[in-house]
Scaffold this motif. Structure first.
Motif, PDB file in Angstrom:
ATOM      1  N   MET A  83      16.382  45.926  54.184  1.00  0.00           N
ATOM      2  CA  MET A  83      17.537  45.447  53.430  1.00  0.00           C
ATOM      3  C   MET A  83      18.492  44.727  54.355  1.00  0.00           C
ATOM      4  N   GLU A  84      19.097  43.667  53.855  1.00  0.00           N
ATOM      5  CA  GLU A  84      20.130  42.982  54.626  1.00  0.00           C
ATOM      6  C   GLU A  84      21.143  42.377  53.676  1.00  0.00           C
ATOM      7  N   ARG A  85      22.406  42.541  54.012  1.00  0.00           N
ATOM      8  CA  ARG A  85      23.492  41.905  53.296  1.00  0.00           C
ATOM      9  C   ARG A  85      24.585  41.661  54.320  1.00  0.00           C
ATOM     10  N   GLU A  86      25.628  40.980  53.940  1.00  0.00           N
ATOM     11  CA  GLU A  86      26.669  40.639  54.907  1.00  0.00           C
ATOM     12  C   GLU A  86      27.205  41.888  55.609  1.00  0.00           C
ATOM     13  N   GLY A  87      26.955  41.972  56.909  1.00  0.00           N
ATOM     14  CA  GLY A  87      27.503  43.071  57.694  1.00  0.00           C
ATOM     15  C   GLY A  87      26.679  44.342  57.732  1.00  0.00           C
TER      16      GLY A  87
END
Length: 254
Positions: A83-87
């Motif tokens: 998973m990756e999202r801003e920050g």
């Protein structure tokens, strides 16, 4: 809480702060965002085994494609999710009863997490340990020790919540009124997949379901700041969670 905290009120306040620290993205999952946009809970992605012929998933309606992908992911029993999202980012191997991997929060540090049944262990880096200890008012987390507890402990429950194991026991479905569309079959990370798209106000989230082999979710791409990008793979591969070696200390109690 245990000793070394001046008062019960201080303990409760410290615990609240610490829980807020560890739940930045666990609580920031897609649930509320997707529900507000499409009446659904968070989506997850996947990776299917290649096959020569189409599995026919692309012939179904957008809702049926989405629901089938989520159900197929759950039926796999385990998978590897990134998973990756801003920050924030995470790299976890999951099943309904196990979870092994790492979580990184920009500016807050990172931690390793292991869950096996009702046991949860966590080991932070120096930045994360410092933030947790500051919030708690004592040295409860250390870079050279594993902290152990169960989901009945508020801190450990928040750490374990990053695993989102509910996707195995209660796979998500789209509401009947969700305004989603079906795109043309395309290639995603080398796999044939059909996209299901939710868009509005210049933003979109796209869920890809494999059209060969089993119809797993293979990817979630989002332009929305409140939703994450996901990929799932290695379906059915044993997680192999086990108690960590080295020094283990008890999680602070509320």
């Amino acid at each position: 809480m245990k000793t070394h905290i001046p008062s019960a009120r201080h303990a409760a306040a410290a615990l609240t702060c610490a829980v807020a620290l560890v739940s930045l993205t666990a609580c920031n999952s897609d649930t509320a965002a997707t529900k507000s946009a499409a009446g659904s809970t968070p989506s997850k992605a996947a990776n299917a085994s290649p096959a020569a012929e189409s599995n026919g998933i692309e012939k179904l309606s957008p809702k049926e494609i989405y629901d089938t992908g989520m159900k197929t992911n759950a039926q796999a029993g385990s998978f590897h999710e990134k998973m990756e999202r801003e920050g924030t980012k995470s790299d976890l191997r999951l099943s309904a009863t196990e979870c092994v991997g790492t979580v990184e929060i920009s500016g807050k540090g990172s931690f390793e997490v292991i869950r096996k049944g009702n046991d949860v262990w966590a080991k932070p880096d120096s930045t994360f340990a410092e933030g947790m200890n500051s919030a708690l008012g004592k040295t409860a987390f250390s870079t050279d020790k594993w902290t152990h507890g169960t989901p009945s402990n508020a801190l450990m429950a928040k750490l374990a919540s990053w695993c989102h194991q509910e996707q195995f026991t209660a796979p998500d479905t789209l509401d009947a009124g969700s305004k989603v569309t079906k795109g043309k079959v395309t290639t995603v990370d080398g796999q044939s997949a059909v996209p299901v798209v939710l868009s509005g106000k210049g933003e979109s989230v796209t869920w890809y379901v494999a059209t060969t082999g089993k119809p797993y979710f293979i990817k979630q791409d989002s332009t929305r700041e409140d939703m994450q990008d996901l990929t799932d793979s290695d379906f059915g591969t044993a997680v192999g969670a086990k108690a960590p070696s080295g020094t283990v200390v008890a999680a602070p109690d509320a």
